[in-house]
Design a protein around this motif. Structure first.
Motif, PDB file in Angstrom:
ATOM      1  N   LEU A 123       0.828  -1.218   0.000  1.00 14.79           N
ATOM      2  CA  LEU A 123       0.000   0.000   0.000  1.00 14.79           C
ATOM      3  C   LEU A 123       0.861   1.266   0.000  1.00 14.79           C
ATOM      4  N   ASP A 148     -12.972  -0.194   2.086  1.00 11.90           N
ATOM      5  CA  ASP A 148     -13.635   0.290   3.293  1.00 11.90           C
ATOM      6  C   ASP A 148     -14.755   1.254   2.957  1.00 11.90           C
ATOM      7  N   ALA A 183      -5.740  -7.681  11.921  1.00 15.01           N
ATOM      8  CA  ALA A 183      -6.101  -7.463  10.512  1.00 15.01           C
ATOM      9  C   ALA A 183      -5.867  -6.014  10.091  1.00 15.01           C
ATOM     10  N   TYR A 184      -5.380  -5.179  11.020  1.00 15.94           N
ATOM     11  CA  TYR A 184      -5.363  -3.726  10.778  1.00 15.94           C
ATOM     12  C   TYR A 184      -4.011  -3.090  11.105  1.00 15.94           C
ATOM     13  N   GLY A 185      -3.900  -1.819  10.692  1.00 14.99           N
ATOM     14  CA  GLY A 185      -2.883  -0.946  11.255  1.00 14.99           C
ATOM     15  C   GLY A 185      -3.463  -0.416  12.555  1.00 14.99           C
ATOM     16  N   GLU A 208       1.550  -2.039  11.958  1.00 17.00           N
ATOM     17  CA  GLU A 208       0.740  -2.748  10.964  1.00 17.00           C
ATOM     18  C   GLU A 208       0.551  -4.208  11.370  1.00 17.00           C
ATOM     19  N   LYS A 209      -0.705  -4.606  11.442  1.00 11.76           N
ATOM     20  CA  LYS A 209      -1.100  -5.993  11.714  1.00 11.76           C
ATOM     21  C   LYS A 209      -0.319  -6.639  12.878  1.00 11.76           C
ATOM     22  N   ALA A 222      -9.004   2.786   9.472  1.00  7.53           N
ATOM     23  CA  ALA A 222     -10.224   2.381   8.766  1.00  7.53           C
ATOM     24  C   ALA A 222     -10.257   2.807   7.298  1.00  7.53           C
ATOM     25  N   GLY A 223      -9.080   2.993   6.700  1.00  7.17           N
ATOM     26  CA  GLY A 223      -9.071   3.214   5.248  1.00  7.17           C
ATOM     27  C   GLY A 223      -9.358   4.628   4.790  1.00  7.17           C
ATOM     28  N   TYR A 225      -7.431   8.432   5.013  1.00  8.15           N
ATOM     29  CA  TYR A 225      -6.184   9.088   5.426  1.00  8.15           C
ATOM     30  C   TYR A 225      -6.161  10.499   4.845  1.00  8.15           C
ATOM     31  N   GLN A 247       4.747  -0.603   3.607  1.00  9.71           N
ATOM     32  CA  GLN A 247       3.494  -0.279   4.289  1.00  9.71           C
ATOM     33  C   GLN A 247       3.341   1.225   4.505  1.00  9.71           C
ATOM     34  N   THR A 249       1.564   2.401   6.786  1.00 12.15           N
ATOM     35  CA  THR A 249       1.677   2.499   8.250  1.00 12.15           C
ATOM     36  C   THR A 249       3.106   2.849   8.668  1.00 12.15           C
ATOM     37  N   ARG A 271     -19.218   0.746   9.456  1.00 13.96           N
ATOM     38  CA  ARG A 271     -18.161   0.559   8.463  1.00 13.96           C
ATOM     39  C   ARG A 271     -18.329  -0.823   7.860  1.00 13.96           C
TER      40      ARG A 271
END
Ligand code: G1P
Length: 317
Positions: A123, A148, A183-185, A208-209, A222-223, A225, A247, A249, A271
């Motif tokens: 990403l 998202d 599953a997330y940053g 990250e994750k 949540a996607g 930024y 990343q 992140t 969401r």
């Protein structure tokens, strides 16, 4: 609106940015075999591709330009935003004005262009590709991940307000169950000194994750930024991170280490995660239930389908 705000709006959009970047270069492996030929971002949420919903959100927040990061062979994603004059005239001739309005919507939202991410390096690498098409005067960009759906729309405007107040970079966080953090940053957050809004937090770090035990909080990216242009310098300095990928992140982590202000707006609405079939189906059902033409019949069928005495042989619809 004051004259000053008006002038600012012309320069950079009412939320402090004019370009929204949508990374759409992924292979969509979780949706195979459908994504063998259809880009994941074009799968319909009822009848509208997810990426059109995200583009509409960007336009509503004041962006006038969408930069889609695609990969070789995913031209269809951009084609969705190009006028189809043959289709439009056929619909007009047949008097299908309701459909005409629908197909004209995506091309009319904002100016769409694309950049190609030649290799799937992550990403952070995808977002870095957008720098080449920014104007010199743009000091921030929005990034919207098309997986998202953040509802109701409006979080980017709120993020713009926070950037006006605190400067720097502003991200959107959701509070997720502890067992989902990996599953997330995930953000390491602290209250803002003297801050009046409990949903605006300062970010001291981001990972990250993370494994559940290592997660600094349950606040997850949540996607959405709103990135200061300084992020591109940070993106040039990151090394492969989680999953061996470059990343975003980690670039945000570098900004924080450089002393650059980073805040989150905690989104308390709903969401949907369109990135996997389970989340995508939930979004489709949620959206369909809100539609006059599908909602009542779907609700009625779901109620019967979920009843303990459901017997598929007694119904055909
Ligand atoms: C990406 C980001 C992650 C973020 C997530 C939100 O991960 O890297 O920080 O929390 O989107 O959906 P992905 O889901 O693409 O693996």
């Amino acid at each position: 609106m004051t004259a000053g705000a008006g002038a600012d709006e012309t320069q950079s959009g009412r939320s402090g940015f004019r370009t929204a970047v949508v990374p759409a270069a992924g292979l969509g492996t979780r949706f195979l075999p459908a994504t063998k030929t259809v880009p994941k971002e074009l799968l319909p949420v009822v009848d509208t591709p997810g990426i059109e919903l995200v583009a509409a959100e960007a336009a509503e927040s004041g962006a006038d330009r969408l930069v889609i990061v695609t990969s070789p062979g995913k031209d269809g994603v951009v084609a969705h935003f190009v006028e189809d004059l043959v289709l439009e005239s056929t619909l007009a001739e047949r008097g299908k004005f309701h459909l005409l309005e629908k197909v004209r919507k995506a091309p009319g939202l904002l100016n769409v262009s694309s950049v190609v991410q030649e290799e799937p390096l992550g990403l952070g690498h995808a977002v870095a590709q957008a720098e080449a098409v920014l104007d010199p005067g743009e000091d921030a960009i929005a990034v919207l991940l098309p997986d998202d759906l953040v509802l109701p729309c409006g979080v980017l405007e709120e993020m713009g307000r926070v950037r006006r107040e605190h400067g720097g970079t502003v991200l959107c966080a959701i509070d997720v169950p502890k067992d989902e953090v990996s599953a997330y940053g995930v953000f390491d957050v602290a209250p803002v000194d003297g801050g009046a809004d409990p949903n605006v937090l300062r970010v001291n770090g981001m990972v990250e994750k993370p494994a559940m035990a290592d997660a600094p909080s349950t606040y997850a990216a949540a996607g959405r930024y709103l990135l200061d242009r300084a992020v591109f310098d940070a993106l040039r300095r990151i090394e492969p991170g989680a999953g061996g990928e470059l990343q975003l992140t980690d670039a945000i982590g570098l900004l924080i280490a450089d002393g650059h202000p980073v805040h989150v707006v905690v989104h308390r609405g709903s969401r949907h995660d369109l990135g996997n079939p389970g989340g995508y189906l939930r979004a489709a059902v949620d959206f369909a239930l809100e539609r006059d033409e599908y909602g009542p019949a779907l609700r009625e069928w779901l109620t019967r389908r979920l009843a303990p005495d459901w017997n598929p042989q007694l119904t055909t619809s």
